[in-house]
Structures are given as C-alpha cells and as structure tokens.
Design a protein around this motif. Structure first.
Motif, PDB file in Angstrom:
ATOM      1  N   ASP A 155       0.837  -1.200   0.000  1.00 49.75           N
ATOM      2  CA  ASP A 155       0.000   0.000   0.000  1.00 49.75           C
ATOM      3  C   ASP A 155       0.873   1.252   0.000  1.00 49.75           C
ATOM      4  O   ASP A 155       0.609   2.224  -0.725  1.00 49.75           O
ATOM      5  N   VAL A 156       1.939   1.239   0.828  1.00 51.37           N
ATOM      6  CA  VAL A 156       2.869   2.375   0.872  1.00 51.37           C
ATOM      7  C   VAL A 156       3.688   2.453  -0.418  1.00 51.37           C
ATOM      8  O   VAL A 156       3.939   3.539  -0.950  1.00 51.37           O
TER       9      VAL A 156
ATOM     10  N   THR B  78       2.601   4.517  -3.500  1.00 56.27           N
ATOM     11  CA  THR B  78       2.984   5.934  -3.539  1.00 56.27           C
ATOM     12  C   THR B  78       4.430   6.090  -3.989  1.00 56.27           C
ATOM     13  O   THR B  78       4.760   6.969  -4.783  1.00 56.27           O
TER      14      THR B  78
ATOM     15  N   THR C 183       4.646   5.522  -7.710  1.00 55.11           N
ATOM     16  CA  THR C 183       4.057   6.648  -8.431  1.00 55.11           C
ATOM     17  C   THR C 183       5.000   7.853  -8.426  1.00 55.11           C
ATOM     18  O   THR C 183       5.126   8.569  -9.428  1.00 55.11           O
ATOM     19  N   LEU C 184       5.691   8.060  -7.320  1.00 55.75           N
ATOM     20  CA  LEU C 184       6.598   9.207  -7.192  1.00 55.75           C
ATOM     21  C   LEU C 184       7.881   9.023  -7.992  1.00 55.75           C
ATOM     22  O   LEU C 184       8.323   9.936  -8.695  1.00 55.75           O
TER      23      LEU C 184
ATOM     24  N   ARG D  63      -3.445  -0.207  -6.083  1.00 52.93           N
ATOM     25  CA  ARG D  63      -3.450   1.201  -5.677  1.00 52.93           C
ATOM     26  C   ARG D  63      -2.674   2.126  -6.618  1.00 52.93           C
ATOM     27  O   ARG D  63      -2.988   3.313  -6.704  1.00 52.93           O
ATOM     28  N   ALA D  64      -1.631   1.610  -7.259  1.00 51.00           N
ATOM     29  CA  ALA D  64      -0.825   2.480  -8.123  1.00 51.00           C
ATOM     30  C   ALA D  64      -1.488   2.661  -9.478  1.00 51.00           C
ATOM     31  O   ALA D  64      -2.255   1.809  -9.942  1.00 51.00           O
TER      32      ALA D  64
ATOM     33  N   SER E 265       2.217   3.748 -13.924  1.00 45.14           N
ATOM     34  CA  SER E 265       3.391   3.646 -13.055  1.00 45.14           C
ATOM     35  C   SER E 265       3.928   2.234 -12.964  1.00 45.14           C
ATOM     36  O   SER E 265       5.103   2.025 -12.642  1.00 45.14           O
TER      37      SER E 265
END
Length: 406
Positions: free
Chosen positions: A322-323, A326, A329-330, A358-359, A363
């Motif tokens: 989950d983390v 992000t 994506t970054l 989630r991504a 990405s």
C-alpha cells in the motif's frame, strides 16, 4: 565494480591520469589510440599519464585488440584495470547479526564470515569485533593488511554521508553521532598492525540497492530496493548514483504513518515498521504462542512452510505494498526489489496485491517486481563498490598518485 559510463571527469587538455583510468574502467577507451581520441591529448601526454598508472600498479596490458587500420599492422595493445593490486574490506550490520568479507576491486568475495553481533552492545564493542574479523579474514584470503585500500560498512540506520555518522537511528541505541569511521579505522589498525585506511559508511538498504543495481540491473536508471527485516528501509539508485536526500534520510519508509495505534521502536505510533516489519511479524507470532523474536526467526519459519507465518507475512506484504504504491508513483522505477528476512513468496504476493491495486497503471506498466539476487551478500557487494568508486574517482586518483610519489 566497473566505473559508471559517462563519469570521466575532465576532457581535452585538462584530462589527467584519473580521467584516463575512468575511461579504461568504464570500457569506453581501452587502447592508447582510443584514449587520445576520447580526450584530444597528444600521444606523448597520454603515455606520460598512463605511465603513472602503470607505476602505481593500477593498470596492466591485456591482449592485443583489433587492427584499426585497413592497411594492417600490429594490433593495438589493450589496457585493463588491474584488480589484483589491492583489496577492500566490507561489513554489513544487522541488529543481531553481521557479515564481513574481503573483496577484490571488481567485487569478487575472496573470504567471508557471518555470525551473531548485537548492535545494541554499542559501537565501541561492535566495531572492535569487526576489526578482529577483518584480520582473520585477510589471513583466510591470503592477503596482506597492507593491500587493503579501504573499508565499507553498511548499518541499519540513516547516515550522514559527509561525516559517516548515523543520525538518530531508531534501532541502534548508543550510535547516534558516534565517530564510526575513526573507531573502525582504529580497530583495523589494532588487529592488523597496518596504517589506517579510508572508511566509508552508508545505510544498509542504500548499499544493498547499490550492489544489486550494479551487478544485476546496470541499465536500470531508477532502481528501488526495499529491505524488510527487523525494520523496513528502502534504497534508491538513480542514474547509477545512490539517492540519499539532504542528510541521509531518504528511503526511511518504515516510519511512514499508516493509521494504526501500534507503538514503533522510534517512539511514535502508527509507523509501517510497527505493523509490517520482520520484528512486527515475530511479535504477532509470539502472541499466538509460536516462538519468534526477530525477523530471522520469521525467515526460518517461512522457509519451513509454517502456515501462520506465511499468512502474517502476506498481510505484512499488503501493508507495505500500500505504501509502495505511492513510492512507485513518485519515483517511476524500472525495478522494485524486495529483500531481507521477509523476502519470499507470501510477502511478495501481498506486495503485488496492493501495489497493482493502488498504483496508477502507467506507473507499473514498465515495472519489474522481483526479489534479491545477491541475498545476504548484497550489502557487502554494495559496500565494496562504494569504496572502489570513491577511491578511483578521477579527482581522488590524482591525490592518491601524488601521495604515492608517482
């Protein structure tokens, strides 16, 4: 541990011996003629600068290369970096265990030792013991202490690369601000009788990422490794260089808040490491009556196919995934590598479940999610590479040659 392409320092009339060595190590120019063409230097000047490298024992002549002229003639003599003239020492500290090795300048492990070593015993005792290990390993490898050109150390905490000191490490009590470089250099001298050598210190996830990227994914321009053991940390390599942030804190994803009330070892509540690290999984197993005190215990249970350990590892992977959605994506990496005690099918399955959910599809379209290739040796290989790249950087080559009087 070849040089990174493109990092050759100055060119033209300013190119020094260090720049020529960088071109040879990178494979971009491996004959005298090619060096002249790459730098614009005259034949005599190239010869003079190469002579310094030969006298230092850093270059050797290899087999003859292809004949460049259509008229024929003698083949050009190739130039090679002589990796036999020195060795590197490396160590990788975990919270309860350490590994140390003697490595060649091209990353081959010549002798290796692993054993219990508690980081909570403090830097003086731990670094002193590493000095003893180094002396024994040199004897095992059949190398003299005087052949050591530097030492690399991986530690499980954030490191200020300029000072080599750890900065407020959550799982290294007593190490904050300690002079690791000075103590380890002294321990090396105490146990070998050799003069002190340069010591480089970096975060373990950084060095694992560096070692893995250079050996297995050299063409990946954005590489992320996540180590999940007692804690959780990430190493990021961009353009062949470790990305550390302003003071070494980049990649500390274990202390991202994930909305739980679990108490982390850093003193805060709700950190990812408090619920999804190897230590956290070990605590959950212990609460069910299954003996486990650390990430290494969880690793052993997973290797044995323990169903409860596998279920908890998969759930931990989902929380980390989950983390990482992000993070991906970054940074938009080409490779996301999972390493450490929990790196296995259950954890990796959990990571993929949440990451791809989630991504953004864009990405992850070009992303490879893989596990470590070097395993427990990744930190050692990365630490050795860090030392070699530091000592054989063009500007440092000039300094070292001057110190040798050549």
């Amino acid at each position: 541990m070849t040089g990174q392409p493109g990092r050759t320092g100055r060119s033209g009339a300013q190119a020094g011996a260090g720049d020529l060595l960088a071109l040879v190590r990178a494979g971009r120019a491996t004959t005298r003629g090619a060096l002249q063409q790459a730098t614009g230097l005259s034949r005599a000047t190239v010869g003079q600068r190469l002579d310094r490298l030969f006298r230092a024992g850093w270059l050797r002549e290899g087999a003859g290369g292809p004949v460049d002229s259509p008229l024929g003639g003698r083949p050009s003599i190739t130039l090679e970096f002589d990796d036999a003239h020195a060795v590197v020492l490396a160590a990788d500290l975990d919270t309860r265990h350490a590994r140390a090795a003697v490595l060649s300048l091209t990353g081959e492990i010549l002798a290796e030792h692993g054993g219990p070593l508690l980081v909570e015993d403090g830097p003086d005792a731990v670094l002193g013991e590493l000095g003893r290990w180094f002396a024994e390993l040199l004897e095992k490898a059949g190398r003299r202490a005087g052949e050591v050109c530097g030492v690399g150390l991986a530690v499980p905490g954030p490191v200020d690369s300029d000072s080599g000191r750890v900065v407020q490490p959550p799982i290294m009590p007593g190490w904050d601000g300690y002079d690791i470089r000075g103590r380890l250099a002294g321990a090396f001298t105490d146990h070998t009788g050799a003069p002190p050598v340069p010591v480089l210190v970096d975060n373990d996830a950084n060095l694992m990422a560096y070692g893995e990227q250079r050996t297995g994914h050299p063409d990946c321009s954005a590489f992320v490794l996540v180590k999940v053991s007692t804690g959780i940390g990430a190493g990021v390599v961009v353009g062949g260089t470790i990305f550390r942030g302003v003071d070494g804190g980049a990649g500390d994803i274990g202390h991202i808040r994930v909305g739980t009330e679990a108490l982390c070892r850093c003193g805060a509540y709700g950190c990812l490491a408090a619920v999804a690290s190897g230590g956290a999984v070990a605590r959950k197993l212990a609460e069910t009556g299954i003996p486990a005190a650390s990430g290494s215990d969880v690793r052993d249970l997973l290797a044995a196919g323990h169903p409860t350990a596998a279920a908890l590892a998969r759930e931990a992977g989902r929380q980390v995934g989950d983390v990482l959605a992000t993070v991906v994506t970054l940074l938009n990496p080409g490779v996301l590598m999972i390493a450490g005690d929990l790196a296995g099918t259950p954890f990796l399955t959990g990571v993929r479940e949440l990451l791809y959910q989630r991504a953004l599809p864009r990405s992850t379209a070009g992303l490879d999610v893989v596990t470590s290739r070097l395993g427990e040796r990744a930190g050692l290989v990365g630490a050795g590479a860090l030392v070699v790249e530091h000592l054989y950087a063009p500007e440092r080559v000039e300094e070292r040659l001057a110190a040798l009087g050549v």
